[in-house]
Scaffold this active site. Structure first.
Site, PDB file in Angstrom:
ATOM      1  N   TYR A  20       0.839  -1.208   0.000  1.00 52.57           N
ATOM      2  CA  TYR A  20       0.000   0.000   0.000  1.00 52.57           C
ATOM      3  C   TYR A  20       0.877   1.263   0.000  1.00 52.57           C
ATOM      4  CZ  TYR A  20      -4.385   2.517   0.607  1.00 52.57           C
ATOM      5  OH  TYR A  20      -5.473   3.338   0.427  1.00 52.57           O
ATOM      6  N   LYS A  43      -3.093   8.277   3.153  1.00 54.34           N
ATOM      7  CA  LYS A  43      -4.299   8.073   3.982  1.00 54.34           C
ATOM      8  C   LYS A  43      -4.069   8.542   5.413  1.00 54.34           C
ATOM      9  CE  LYS A  43      -7.081   6.266   0.869  1.00 54.34           C
ATOM     10  NZ  LYS A  43      -8.091   7.149   0.214  1.00 54.34           N
TER      11      LYS A  43
HETATM   12  C1  1JT Z   1      -5.783   3.684  -4.724  1.00 49.66           C
HETATM   13  C2  1JT Z   1      -5.689   2.417  -5.302  1.00 49.66           C
HETATM   14  C3  1JT Z   1      -6.299   3.833  -3.446  1.00 49.66           C
HETATM   15  C4  1JT Z   1      -6.106   1.315  -4.592  1.00 49.66           C
HETATM   16  C5  1JT Z   1      -6.610   1.463  -3.313  1.00 49.66           C
HETATM   17  C6  1JT Z   1      -6.712   2.717  -2.738  1.00 49.66           C
HETATM   18  N1  1JT Z   1      -7.229   2.569  -1.495  1.00 49.66           N
HETATM   19  C7  1JT Z   1      -7.457   1.269  -1.292  1.00 49.66           C
HETATM   20  N2  1JT Z   1      -7.090   0.594  -2.380  1.00 49.66           N
HETATM   21  C8  1JT Z   1      -7.171  -0.850  -2.528  1.00 49.66           C
HETATM   22  C9  1JT Z   1      -5.910  -1.502  -2.038  1.00 49.66           C
HETATM   23  C10 1JT Z   1      -4.732  -1.357  -2.729  1.00 49.66           C
HETATM   24  C11 1JT Z   1      -3.559  -1.963  -2.287  1.00 49.66           C
HETATM   25  C12 1JT Z   1      -3.592  -2.720  -1.159  1.00 49.66           C
HETATM   26  C13 1JT Z   1      -4.773  -2.884  -0.470  1.00 49.66           C
HETATM   27  C14 1JT Z   1      -5.930  -2.264  -0.914  1.00 49.66           C
HETATM   28  C15 1JT Z   1      -5.163   2.224  -6.684  1.00 49.66           C
HETATM   29  C16 1JT Z   1      -4.577   3.471  -7.305  1.00 49.66           C
HETATM   30  C17 1JT Z   1      -5.374   4.674  -6.958  1.00 49.66           C
HETATM   31  C18 1JT Z   1      -5.366   4.895  -5.457  1.00 49.66           C
HETATM   32  O1  1JT Z   1      -2.404  -3.299  -0.785  1.00 49.66           O
HETATM   33  C19 1JT Z   1      -2.455  -4.370   0.078  1.00 49.66           C
HETATM   34  C20 1JT Z   1      -2.254  -1.788  -3.017  1.00 49.66           C
END
Ligand code: 1JT
Length: 255
Positions: A155, A162
């Site tokens: 993430y 965040k």
């Molecule tokens: C963005 C993306 C913000 C994916 C996102 C996000 N907030 C949650 N997610 C889902 C997510 C992503 C990852 C993760 C867990 C949940 C994509 C690009 C735009 C901003 O890693 C374990 C990487």
């Protein structure tokens, strides 16, 4: 629940967007809505989706949140059509694909700044020009994720964004409380959206959450819609500066 209230939802891309689930919940609760989308390419599809799935047609407006003139234009149109505003939903984030894998330490200056501008500053950018339309108070809701509080592999820069977003929620809540404007975040468990798609190992990640969460399942878009409806409505009138998890309990677990 929202009869007589007017609101705007930023960040609808398609039918899987969390912003879309929230739009449906708010519209079904009787709100008059505007929705914004980032790219002209989304326009036709969104208008069709709105006709098929919403009881009342929203104003659909193009808005790139990096451009203050476009934001001003959105509120000008909202003022002309509805005259006032009761709530704002901010469901916008971005990070480059290469920054959502590997190590955080590899994040480039440009990737870091872009993610912070789109995922964090945009909240202030859409709230500040809305204040003159919120004379009777209001509710502002943004979308966070557990990766802002804990290290969640991959993430990376979004986690840092965040954390800044949740802090921004507290500072905005302190600024706007005396105007009776509340500011809160939802922190959903992972959902299969356009943003999430293409992220390495996302399917396995969903399975891991399902196995560990107290409720032994993933979260559905409708559940995020319901929580947003609560925060936009007077039911939550005593709550501000808060981040509410909508994650089937996942975040409470230690192991
Ligand atoms: C963005 C993306 C913000 C994916 C996102 C996000 N907030 C949650 N997610 C889902 C997510 C992503 C990852 C993760 C867990 C949940 C994509 C690009 C735009 C901003 O890693 C374990 C990487």
């Amino acid at each position: 629940m929202l009869q007589g209230k007017t609101g705007i939802v930023f960040g609808v891309a398609n039918h899987r967007s969390l912003a879309w689930f929230i739009t449906k919940a708010l519209s079904n609760a009787g709100a008059k809505l505007a929705i914004t989308y980032q790219d002209k390419r989304f326009e036709q599809k969104l208008k069709k989706l709105a006709e098929e799935e919403l009881p009342d047609q929203p104003l659909a407006l193009l808005c790139d949140i990096r451009d203050d003139a476009q934001i001003e234009n959105v509120y000008r149109q909202l003022h002309e059509s509805y005259g006032r505003l009761d709530f704002i939903v901010h469901s916008i984030a971005f990070a480059s694909r290469e920054d959502l894998e590997g190590q955080f330490i590899q994040t480039s200056r440009s990737g870091f700044l872009l993610s912070m501008e789109i995922s964090v500053y945009s909240l202030l950018a859409v709230v500040r020009p809305a204040l003159p339309l919120m004379e009777k108070g209001g509710s502002i809701v943004t979308l966070s994720y557990l990766g802002g509080q804990r290290v969640v592999q991959n993430y990376n820069v979004m986690g840092v964004a965040k954390a800044a977003l949740e802090s921004s929620v507290r500072y905005l809540a302190a600024d706007l409380g005396e105007k009776n404007i509340r500011v809160n975040a939802l922190s959903p468990g992972p959902v299969n959206t356009l943003s999430a798609r293409g992220i390495k190992g996302f399917t396995g990640f969903l399975k891991h959450i399902r196995e560990k969460a107290p409720m032994r399942r993933n979260i559905e878009g409708e559940e995020i819609g319901s929580a947003a409806l609560f925060l936009c409505s007077d039911l939550s009138r005593g709550i501000t500066g808060e981040t509410i998890y909508v994650d089937a309990g996942y975040h409470i677990m230690g192991s």
